[in-house]
Design an enzyme around this catalytic site. Sequence first.
Site, mmCIF file in Angstrom:
data_model
loop_
_atom_site.group_PDB
_atom_site.id
_atom_site.type_symbol
_atom_site.label_atom_id
_atom_site.label_comp_id
_atom_site.label_asym_id
_atom_site.label_seq_id
_atom_site.Cartn_x
_atom_site.Cartn_y
_atom_site.Cartn_z
ATOM 1 N N HIS A 72 0.828 -1.207 0.000
ATOM 2 C CA HIS A 72 0.000 0.000 0.000
ATOM 3 C C HIS A 72 0.864 1.260 0.000
ATOM 4 O O HIS A 72 0.492 2.275 -0.595
ATOM 5 C CB HIS A 72 -0.927 -0.005 1.217
ATOM 6 C CG HIS A 72 -2.122 -0.889 1.052
ATOM 7 N ND1 HIS A 72 -3.389 -0.538 1.478
ATOM 8 C CD2 HIS A 72 -2.259 -2.118 0.487
ATOM 9 C CE1 HIS A 72 -4.240 -1.511 1.197
ATOM 10 N NE2 HIS A 72 -3.573 -2.486 0.598
ATOM 11 N N VAL A 76 1.152 4.256 -3.516
ATOM 12 C CA VAL A 76 0.700 5.636 -3.317
ATOM 13 C C VAL A 76 1.922 6.505 -3.008
ATOM 14 O O VAL A 76 2.592 6.292 -2.001
ATOM 15 C CB VAL A 76 -0.316 5.727 -2.157
ATOM 16 C CG1 VAL A 76 -0.783 7.171 -1.990
ATOM 17 C CG2 VAL A 76 -1.503 4.797 -2.399
ATOM 18 N N GLY A 78 4.749 6.323 -4.127
ATOM 19 C CA GLY A 78 5.992 5.570 -4.165
ATOM 20 C C GLY A 78 6.359 5.030 -2.791
ATOM 21 O O GLY A 78 5.695 5.293 -1.790
ATOM 22 N N SER A 82 5.070 6.995 3.418
ATOM 23 C CA SER A 82 3.965 7.931 3.644
ATOM 24 C C SER A 82 2.775 7.261 4.324
ATOM 25 O O SER A 82 1.970 7.933 4.973
ATOM 26 C CB SER A 82 3.532 8.573 2.323
ATOM 27 O OG SER A 82 3.257 7.591 1.338
ATOM 28 N N PRO A 164 -5.293 -1.176 -5.990
ATOM 29 C CA PRO A 164 -6.132 -2.254 -6.520
ATOM 30 C C PRO A 164 -7.261 -2.562 -5.544
ATOM 31 O O PRO A 164 -7.066 -2.546 -4.326
ATOM 32 C CB PRO A 164 -5.154 -3.431 -6.635
ATOM 33 C CG PRO A 164 -3.811 -2.789 -6.807
ATOM 34 C CD PRO A 164 -3.864 -1.559 -5.935
ATOM 35 N N HIS A 194 -0.993 -13.019 -1.237
ATOM 36 C CA HIS A 194 -2.205 -13.333 -0.480
ATOM 37 C C HIS A 194 -2.153 -14.726 0.132
ATOM 38 O O HIS A 194 -3.046 -15.103 0.886
ATOM 39 C CB HIS A 194 -3.437 -13.212 -1.387
ATOM 40 C CG HIS A 194 -3.820 -11.800 -1.681
ATOM 41 N ND1 HIS A 194 -4.793 -11.452 -2.603
ATOM 42 C CD2 HIS A 194 -3.355 -10.619 -1.174
ATOM 43 C CE1 HIS A 194 -4.911 -10.135 -2.655
ATOM 44 N NE2 HIS A 194 -4.048 -9.608 -1.802
#
Length: 330
Positions: A72, A76, A78, A82, A164, A194
């Site tokens: 994640h 977002v 890179g 963040s 996604p 997953h």
Amino acid sequence: MEGVFNNKKFILVFVFMLGLCIGITTVHGQGTRVGFYSRTCPRAESIVRSTVRSHVNSDPTLAAKILRMHFHDCFVQGCDGSILISGPATEKTAFANLGLRGYEIIDDAKTQLEAACPGVVSCADILALAARDSVVLSGGLSWQVPTGRRDGRVSQASDVSNLPAPSDSVDVQKQKFAAKGLNTQDLVTLVGGHTIGTSECQFFSNRLFNFNGTAAADPAIDPSFVSNLQALCPQNTGAANRVALDTGSQFKFDTSYFSNLRNRRGVLQSDQALWNDPSTKSFVQRYLGLRGFLGLTFNVEFGKSMVKMSNIGVKTGTDGEIRKICSAFN
């Protein structure tokens, strides 16, 4: 002989210059390298590794959570840490990120690293290393993680829309991955993470009771598996319940996730679609060694795709900062 010597000299100079150019391209193209902290903080990777091990040994579900957090983060702004910033309207507060857990692992590692090497190791690198270590602790193969990322100075919930989604078609997934420089094989490989993941029922319950308004379950799911999922996710009451994305092998990093897709036991609609679409099915088959396809070793390819992903939009040099605390800008 002099002509031969001159030719050899020319070749050596050419090879040296070619290598120099390649090296320059690597530095300017990615800005990260294996062993970045070998002199400035020699114990950096071992500190992260031992921290992750301590937490995952206490709670094995944290391995998948750290891996997901890194994914994640990279998708977002890179791979710049963040996702770790706390505060109103930050990435952490976006709906898609509300289920993320494991921040305490990164904070713990950062505290130890600041004591050993103040102001040296970025939070973005800690997360990248922790993701690798989480996979290894779950039985996956290790890989070398290029380091040298710096931490970003921006974290906005509004930037999270390109992640996604669990109902994305293969075409949409391919578009989102391609936008990050990742190809179809990377898509199948990274989603294969997953194998140690879980999901809340709310993200796939539409497949169980009233798929596309049919008042029935998604026909792409094996009927016996539908019954299992319905029991785990009672209609109207089980939205927050969590279900393993790799039935029967939740804590082991292996290829059984792909076997489940073949057997129509993919939990998320976006996951099962990888078997139903020819462009992605071929890679699933190769990981399973089916029908004469040239086999691929999932554990090996996963590391390669993770390196590609972990170099998305990295900040290096004087860009960004080295945070003192991972949850706050300096």
